[in-house]
Scaffold this motif. Structure first.
Motif, PDB file in Angstrom:
ATOM      1  N   MET A   1       1.920   7.786   3.388  1.00  0.00           N
ATOM      2  CA  MET A   1       2.371   6.399   3.230  1.00  0.00           C
ATOM      3  C   MET A   1       1.419   5.655   2.290  1.00  0.00           C
ATOM      4  O   MET A   1       1.834   4.967   1.362  1.00  0.00           O
ATOM      5  CB  MET A   1       2.404   5.737   4.626  1.00  0.00           C
ATOM      6  CG  MET A   1       3.254   4.472   4.695  1.00  0.00           C
ATOM      7  SD  MET A   1       4.981   4.819   4.276  1.00  0.00           S
ATOM      8  CE  MET A   1       5.373   3.381   3.304  1.00  0.00           C
ATOM      9  N   ASP A   2       0.148   5.862   2.583  1.00  0.00           N
ATOM     10  CA  ASP A   2      -0.876   5.224   1.775  1.00  0.00           C
ATOM     11  C   ASP A   2      -0.759   5.667   0.320  1.00  0.00           C
ATOM     12  O   ASP A   2      -0.937   4.896  -0.617  1.00  0.00           O
ATOM     13  CB  ASP A   2      -2.255   5.623   2.345  1.00  0.00           C
ATOM     14  CG  ASP A   2      -3.332   4.681   1.827  1.00  0.00           C
ATOM     15  OD1 ASP A   2      -3.001   3.497   1.635  1.00  0.00           O
ATOM     16  OD2 ASP A   2      -4.452   5.136   1.595  1.00  0.00           O
ATOM     17  N   LYS A   3      -0.415   6.961   0.190  1.00  0.00           N
ATOM     18  CA  LYS A   3      -0.287   7.549  -1.129  1.00  0.00           C
ATOM     19  C   LYS A   3       0.826   6.851  -1.929  1.00  0.00           C
ATOM     20  O   LYS A   3       0.653   6.510  -3.101  1.00  0.00           O
ATOM     21  CB  LYS A   3       0.043   9.032  -0.970  1.00  0.00           C
ATOM     22  CG  LYS A   3      -0.605   9.886  -2.029  1.00  0.00           C
ATOM     23  CD  LYS A   3      -0.387  11.348  -1.679  1.00  0.00           C
ATOM     24  CE  LYS A   3      -0.833  12.243  -2.812  1.00  0.00           C
ATOM     25  NZ  LYS A   3      -0.463  13.639  -2.549  1.00  0.00           N
ATOM     26  N   ILE A   4       1.923   6.621  -1.220  1.00  0.00           N
ATOM     27  CA  ILE A   4       3.054   5.977  -1.896  1.00  0.00           C
ATOM     28  C   ILE A   4       2.662   4.591  -2.391  1.00  0.00           C
ATOM     29  O   ILE A   4       2.964   4.194  -3.511  1.00  0.00           O
ATOM     30  CB  ILE A   4       4.267   5.899  -0.945  1.00  0.00           C
ATOM     31  CG1 ILE A   4       4.783   7.314  -0.690  1.00  0.00           C
ATOM     32  CG2 ILE A   4       5.381   5.043  -1.546  1.00  0.00           C
ATOM     33  CD1 ILE A   4       5.948   7.408   0.242  1.00  0.00           C
ATOM     34  N   GLY A   5       1.907   3.887  -1.554  1.00  0.00           N
ATOM     35  CA  GLY A   5       1.418   2.570  -1.946  1.00  0.00           C
ATOM     36  C   GLY A   5       0.609   2.662  -3.224  1.00  0.00           C
ATOM     37  O   GLY A   5       0.749   1.834  -4.136  1.00  0.00           O
ATOM     38  N   GLN A   6      -0.205   3.692  -3.295  1.00  0.00           N
ATOM     39  CA  GLN A   6      -1.026   3.868  -4.499  1.00  0.00           C
ATOM     40  C   GLN A   6      -0.170   4.176  -5.727  1.00  0.00           C
ATOM     41  O   GLN A   6      -0.425   3.665  -6.811  1.00  0.00           O
ATOM     42  CB  GLN A   6      -2.022   4.995  -4.268  1.00  0.00           C
ATOM     43  CG  GLN A   6      -3.353   4.449  -3.815  1.00  0.00           C
ATOM     44  CD  GLN A   6      -4.362   5.553  -3.587  1.00  0.00           C
ATOM     45  OE1 GLN A   6      -4.019   6.734  -3.504  1.00  0.00           O
ATOM     46  NE2 GLN A   6      -5.615   5.167  -3.469  1.00  0.00           N
ATOM     47  N   TYR A   7       0.843   5.019  -5.511  1.00  0.00           N
ATOM     48  CA  TYR A   7       1.766   5.311  -6.617  1.00  0.00           C
ATOM     49  C   TYR A   7       2.296   4.006  -7.196  1.00  0.00           C
ATOM     50  O   TYR A   7       2.333   3.790  -8.403  1.00  0.00           O
ATOM     51  CB  TYR A   7       2.969   6.140  -6.152  1.00  0.00           C
ATOM     52  CG  TYR A   7       2.655   7.579  -5.816  1.00  0.00           C
ATOM     53  CD1 TYR A   7       1.635   8.262  -6.468  1.00  0.00           C
ATOM     54  CD2 TYR A   7       3.427   8.262  -4.874  1.00  0.00           C
ATOM     55  CE1 TYR A   7       1.369   9.591  -6.158  1.00  0.00           C
ATOM     56  CE2 TYR A   7       3.177   9.582  -4.568  1.00  0.00           C
ATOM     57  CZ  TYR A   7       2.142  10.250  -5.206  1.00  0.00           C
ATOM     58  OH  TYR A   7       1.898  11.542  -4.912  1.00  0.00           O
ATOM     59  N   PHE A   8       2.732   3.119  -6.280  1.00  0.00           N
ATOM     60  CA  PHE A   8       3.319   1.859  -6.726  1.00  0.00           C
ATOM     61  C   PHE A   8       2.304   1.044  -7.520  1.00  0.00           C
ATOM     62  O   PHE A   8       2.624   0.442  -8.535  1.00  0.00           O
ATOM     63  CB  PHE A   8       3.839   1.055  -5.524  1.00  0.00           C
ATOM     64  CG  PHE A   8       5.266   1.385  -5.168  1.00  0.00           C
ATOM     65  CD1 PHE A   8       6.312   0.685  -5.742  1.00  0.00           C
ATOM     66  CD2 PHE A   8       5.563   2.408  -4.281  1.00  0.00           C
ATOM     67  CE1 PHE A   8       7.624   0.999  -5.433  1.00  0.00           C
ATOM     68  CE2 PHE A   8       6.862   2.725  -3.954  1.00  0.00           C
ATOM     69  CZ  PHE A   8       7.897   2.025  -4.534  1.00  0.00           C
ATOM     70  N   LYS A   9       1.057   1.037  -7.002  1.00  0.00           N
ATOM     71  CA  LYS A   9       0.015   0.252  -7.659  1.00  0.00           C
ATOM     72  C   LYS A   9      -0.224   0.754  -9.085  1.00  0.00           C
ATOM     73  O   LYS A   9      -0.278  -0.020 -10.044  1.00  0.00           O
ATOM     74  CB  LYS A   9      -1.279   0.349  -6.847  1.00  0.00           C
ATOM     75  CG  LYS A   9      -1.846  -1.020  -6.495  1.00  0.00           C
ATOM     76  CD  LYS A   9      -3.243  -0.884  -5.949  1.00  0.00           C
ATOM     77  CE  LYS A   9      -3.310  -1.357  -4.489  1.00  0.00           C
ATOM     78  NZ  LYS A   9      -4.497  -0.843  -3.784  1.00  0.00           N
ATOM     79  N   ILE A  10      -0.364   2.076  -9.201  1.00  0.00           N
ATOM     80  CA  ILE A  10      -0.626   2.667 -10.523  1.00  0.00           C
ATOM     81  C   ILE A  10       0.534   2.358 -11.465  1.00  0.00           C
ATOM     82  O   ILE A  10       0.358   1.935 -12.619  1.00  0.00           O
ATOM     83  CB  ILE A  10      -0.810   4.197 -10.405  1.00  0.00           C
ATOM     84  CG1 ILE A  10      -2.048   4.504  -9.577  1.00  0.00           C
ATOM     85  CG2 ILE A  10      -0.917   4.836 -11.789  1.00  0.00           C
ATOM     86  CD1 ILE A  10      -2.213   5.968  -9.253  1.00  0.00           C
ATOM     87  N   SER A  11       1.762   2.536 -10.950  1.00  0.00           N
ATOM     88  CA  SER A  11       2.941   2.322 -11.786  1.00  0.00           C
ATOM     89  C   SER A  11       3.013   0.890 -12.280  1.00  0.00           C
ATOM     90  O   SER A  11       3.284   0.618 -13.447  1.00  0.00           O
ATOM     91  CB  SER A  11       4.210   2.644 -10.986  1.00  0.00           C
ATOM     92  OG  SER A  11       4.170   3.960 -10.535  1.00  0.00           O
ATOM     93  N   LEU A  12       2.750  -0.035 -11.350  1.00  0.00           N
ATOM     94  CA  LEU A  12       2.838  -1.445 -11.701  1.00  0.00           C
ATOM     95  C   LEU A  12       1.822  -1.790 -12.781  1.00  0.00           C
ATOM     96  O   LEU A  12       2.118  -2.506 -13.738  1.00  0.00           O
ATOM     97  CB  LEU A  12       2.587  -2.289 -10.438  1.00  0.00           C
ATOM     98  CG  LEU A  12       3.139  -3.697 -10.468  1.00  0.00           C
ATOM     99  CD1 LEU A  12       4.643  -3.663 -10.659  1.00  0.00           C
ATOM    100  CD2 LEU A  12       2.795  -4.421  -9.165  1.00  0.00           C
ATOM    101  N   ARG A  13       0.612  -1.209 -12.654  1.00  0.00           N
ATOM    102  CA  ARG A  13      -0.426  -1.493 -13.638  1.00  0.00           C
ATOM    103  C   ARG A  13      -0.004  -0.986 -15.016  1.00  0.00           C
ATOM    104  O   ARG A  13      -0.173  -1.658 -16.024  1.00  0.00           O
ATOM    105  CB  ARG A  13      -1.730  -0.835 -13.195  1.00  0.00           C
ATOM    106  CG  ARG A  13      -2.956  -1.538 -13.793  1.00  0.00           C
ATOM    107  CD  ARG A  13      -4.233  -0.990 -13.232  1.00  0.00           C
ATOM    108  NE  ARG A  13      -4.276   0.460 -13.321  1.00  0.00           N
ATOM    109  CZ  ARG A  13      -4.888   1.244 -12.418  1.00  0.00           C
ATOM    110  NH1 ARG A  13      -5.482   0.701 -11.370  1.00  0.00           N
ATOM    111  NH2 ARG A  13      -4.908   2.550 -12.564  1.00  0.00           N
ATOM    112  N   ASN A  14       0.600   0.192 -15.005  1.00  0.00           N
ATOM    113  CA  ASN A  14       1.044   0.747 -16.284  1.00  0.00           C
ATOM    114  C   ASN A  14       2.101  -0.135 -16.947  1.00  0.00           C
ATOM    115  O   ASN A  14       2.105  -0.318 -18.157  1.00  0.00           O
ATOM    116  CB  ASN A  14       1.629   2.148 -16.072  1.00  0.00           C
ATOM    117  CG  ASN A  14       0.535   3.174 -15.955  1.00  0.00           C
ATOM    118  OD1 ASN A  14      -0.527   3.022 -16.561  1.00  0.00           O
ATOM    119  ND2 ASN A  14       0.765   4.200 -15.152  1.00  0.00           N
TER     120      ASN A  14
END
Lengths: 406, 404
Positions: A1-14
């Motif tokens: 779950m935490d991982k998915i949150g991180q995916y979103f964060k990275i994607s948003l930054r990009n």
């Protein structure tokens, strides 16, 4: 779950890094999502207001129409009903009551202005089923009742939409086919302008106003007893009426329809139209989706080195796939959010115009929560789907090649 | 110079391979949708108006005011009558006046009953000819009605099928509104639905079985000289107004040429078409934004290249033209592919519709100017979409560009 949150964060930054490009990509999505949103909310609203009209009328009624009409009721068909048919239907057990109408085209006149309108005659010695159910209701004055003569109920267009130069009010006089009638009530709007232009009078007055129509009856509405099985009563009425009119399955000259059947037919037509328009609007979403594919593909080409580094420090293929797919999904989602906002503004605007300027209150929009959520989920999925192929290109990047690149 | 520009632009587009294709897919989907829908809309319009326009333009159609939606004259407040007919006949330049009735009747054959449209055929030889000529009636079998026929009918093409369990043939008796009629002919299949399902009978018979007195739904006026049509229309309007004691603007009748009488339908169809094409055009907008995006990315990627070009002498206008040419070319190729695909789609849909509604002539006409316009419009969309990125590229400072 935490991982998915991180995916979103990275994607948003990009996405934020390439602001203008992300915006241009999202414009494509939100324009099409807004169109789709408006179309769905309009068709849901229209469907709901038609159902509402039928619901008002009640599910305990069914309608008998003559076959062989040129268009709607009263357009010179070969078949009409008579008082005898009324008596036949009344005798069927399970029938609580019935009403009927006759319709004619009339020249109407007020203050030397001539207009043409449909006039409907209804029997006042019976329960007025339409008034009783609130299907027609007075806005001003009182609806016609037993014993009224020389009086009429007029549709909302006469007051609200200037059929004549001045609004017609309770107490005013209108000449119909040369005979003077007094307005007893202004009816509430039904929502579609032709119906709201109808004038109602007693059948007795109608017969005198339209001698050519003889004793014809154009449509019969039957109400069944409370709790009775409507389909069973329909069968019984059909049998009795067949005997009385001397017809059978091969030669039946009338048609019985229940509210469910009518609703199903109208629903079908609406669905076909809405489906077609949505299909056309869907084309722009397809184009918008291809825009996402293009942007993501460009992004993969630009970020080969970054992908190589990610992989060499231990990112798995699935991580890379997730980051890029979510990035594409976010483009879709944000585009969708803006699209929904624009869509709501637009459809409410359309509703305002339809109700206030065209007096077509049947054109309501309906914006249920599930529509908003559904559209958002859908636009996220469209984004993800458009990003699948570029993401796969990213997965295929070999870290060694990528780091050697340039 | 111009040729070299195009060569350069197309090389740049090819360099971006898949990305250029993705951009063009966006454009050609949009163009294809618009082309297909407009072509089909024109076909639909022709098919629908074909249902009504089975009359020559050298005739006038007189009806009384309608209050409802139905065939002309069916919901008239006051029907036209013999007096109106005589009045019209008395006008100079009027050749023949034909009374028309369209009603529904019960039709029985082989103990099965259905309800069908019926139209009258006048009983004067001259008037009969006007109607046969106007409706373009062609026989599949048997013969046409003449002025001496009574209790005889011609049937539309649909009656040749076995809808009544047993086939109807020339010479058979059918029962219409309880009265016996002999079938003397069948019409050829036409693209007009109503004609395929119609019963045609002598005027007197129709009046008798339906108890129609002195009334007509429509009066068709054949003029002697078609150039006088507008004048005769004016004279008729004045005459009828005077006869009915009406002021101008109070008319309870209308006189139209067949083209005018289908104008309302055309307006409705046009509106529907406009909405649908408008929705489809949104995809073109989205595709255009796709071009902007691609060109913008391309400018960013080629900053160095632009810097070099400028330092070896390229002017701002050269850069601007190069980038505009690139985006216009994207639009052009996308547009051409779109037009081809759109046409193919329209033809496929039209043949599908024609098959589904047997007999309906739904054809797509190859409107070359429109197709060229569509492709050019796509070039226009491409160019406009490229303006902003191209301006950005042309304004780049060569020093900054080379340093980046």
């Amino acid at each position: 779950m935490d991982k998915i949150g991180q995916y979103f964060k990275i994607s948003l930054r990009n996405l934020k890094r390439k602001k203008l490009r992300s915006w241009l990509t999202m414009i494509g999505i939100f324009v099409s999502i807004a169109t789709i949103f408006v179309l769905i909310s309009l068709s849901l609203g229209l469907d709901a207001s038609i159902k509402e009209q039928f619901r008002k009328l009640g599910s305990d009624k069914f309608f008998i129409d003559p076959k062989g009409q040129l268009a709607g009721p009263g357009t010179g068909g070969a078949v009409t009903f008579t008082e005898r048919d009324i008596r036949t239907i009344e005798k069927v057990s399970g029938v609580k009551g019935l009403s009927y109408f006759v319709i004619g085209s009339a020249k109407i006149e007020k203050d030397n202005q001539v207009r043409y309108a449909n006039v409907v005659g209804i029997p006042l010695d019976r329960t007025n089923l339409w008034a009783e159910t609130g299907f027609i209701d007075a806005e001003f004055g009182k609806i016609l009742r037993k014993g009224d003569s020389g009086k009429i109920d007029i549709g909302s267009q006469y007051y609200h939409n200037d059929v004549f130069e001045d609004p017609v009010m309770v107490g005013d006089k209108i000449s119909i086919q040369g005979i003077n009638f007094k307005v007893k009530s202004n009816l509430k709007t039904l929502g579609n302008p032709p119906d709201d232009k109808i004038i109602y009078m007693s059948v007795k007055d109608f017969r005198e106003t339209f001698p050519d129509k003889g004793e014809d009856i154009d449509q019969i509405t039957v109400q069944v007893n409370e709790g009775a099985d409507i389909n069973r009563i329909v069968e019984k009425v059909k049998k009795k009426l067949d005997d009385a009119r001397d017809v059978d399955d091969d030669s039946r000259d009338y048609r019985i329809s229940t509210p469910e059947e009518l609703l199903a037919t109208i629903g079908n037509v609406l669905n076909i139209i809405a489906g077609f328009l949505l299909g056309v609007a869907g084309i722009s979403l397809l184009v918008g989706g291809i825009g996402i594919t293009n942007t993501m593909y460009t992004s993969v080409l630009e970020r080969r080195k970054e992908i190589g580094i990610l992989k060499s420090v231990g990112a798995k293929n699935s991580d890379v796939l997730a980051i890029f797919t979510i990035e594409a999904g976010l483009l879709g989602l944000v585009g969708g959010i803006i699209g929904v906002v624009i869509g709501i503004i637009f459809s409410k605007g359309l509703e305002f115009i339809a109700v206030n300027m065209l007096a077509a209150s049947i054109l309501q929009v309906s914006i249920p929560l599930y529509l908003i959520v559904g559209v958002l989920v859908f636009s996220f999925l469209v984004g993800c789907f458009s990003g699948l192929w570029p993401s796969w290109q990213a997965v295929k990047v070999s870290p060694v090649d990528a780091l050697r690149y340039e | 110079m111009n040729l070299r520009l195009i060569v350069l632009a197309s090389k740049n587009i090819r360099n971006r391979g898949i990305r250029s294709w993705l951009t063009m897919i966006g454009i050609f989907i949009g163009v294809a949708a618009v082309v297909a829908l407009i072509s089909m809309g024109q076909g639909l319009q022709a098919a629908v108006t074909g249902q009504f326009a089975a009359l020559d333009p050298d005739k006038l159609i007189v009806t009384n005011v309608d209050t409802g939606f139905g065939p002309p004259g069916s919901t008239a407040v006051k029907k036209l009558n013999e007096h109106d007919k005589e009045l019209i006949e008395s006008v100079n330049g009027v050749d023949v006046v034909v009374q028309r009735l369209i009603r529904t009747v019960s039709f029985e054959y082989n103990d099965k009953t259905d309800f069908k449209y019926v139209a009258n055929i006048p009983t004067e030889k001259e008037a009969i000819e006007v109607i046969y000529d106007a409706l373009n009636l062609e026989l599949e079998k048997g013969r046409l009605l003449d002025e001496n026929d009574r209790r005889k009918v011609i049937l539309g093409h649909n009656y040749l099928s076995d809808d009544f369990g047993k086939s109807i043939r020339v010479g058979k008796k059918v029962i219409i509104q309880g009265e016996e009629f002999e079938v003397i002919g069948f019409l050829k299949k036409t693209s007009t639905f109503i004609l395929n399902g119609i019963i045609i009978m002598p005027d007197e018979d129709l009046r008798e079985i339906l108890n129609i007195g002195d009334e007509f739904d429509i009066l068709v006026v054949q003029v002697k000289d078609r150039n006088e049509l507008p004048d005769i229309k004016d004279i008729l309007e004045k005459k009828i107004r005077k006869d009915r004691d009406l002021d101008e603007g109070e008319d309870d009748f209308s006189i139209q040429t067949p083209e005018q009488s289908i104008q309302t339908i055309n307006t409705i169809l046009d509106t529907i078409n406009l909405v649908i094409v408008g929705i489809a055009a949104i995809s073109l907008l989205v595709g255009g934004i796709g071009i902007t995006n691609t060109m913008y990315t391309s400018v960013l990627e080629r900053i160095k290249e632009i810097g070099i070009m400028k330092s070896v002498g390229a002017k701002n206008s050269d850069i601007l033209t190069l980038f505009l040419a690139e985006s216009a070319l994207l639009g052009l190729v996308g547009g051409i592919i779109g037009v081809i695909i759109g046409l193919a789609l329209a033809y496929a849909a039209a043949s599908g519709i024609s098959t589904a509604f047997g007999g309906l002539e739904f054809s797509i006409s190859l409107n070359v100017p429109f197709l060229i316009f569509a492709a050019l419009f796509s070039v226009f969309v491409g160019t406009i979409s490229g303006v902003f990125p191209a301006l950005q590229a042309s304004k780049l400072n060569p020093v900054d560009a080379l340093r980046s």
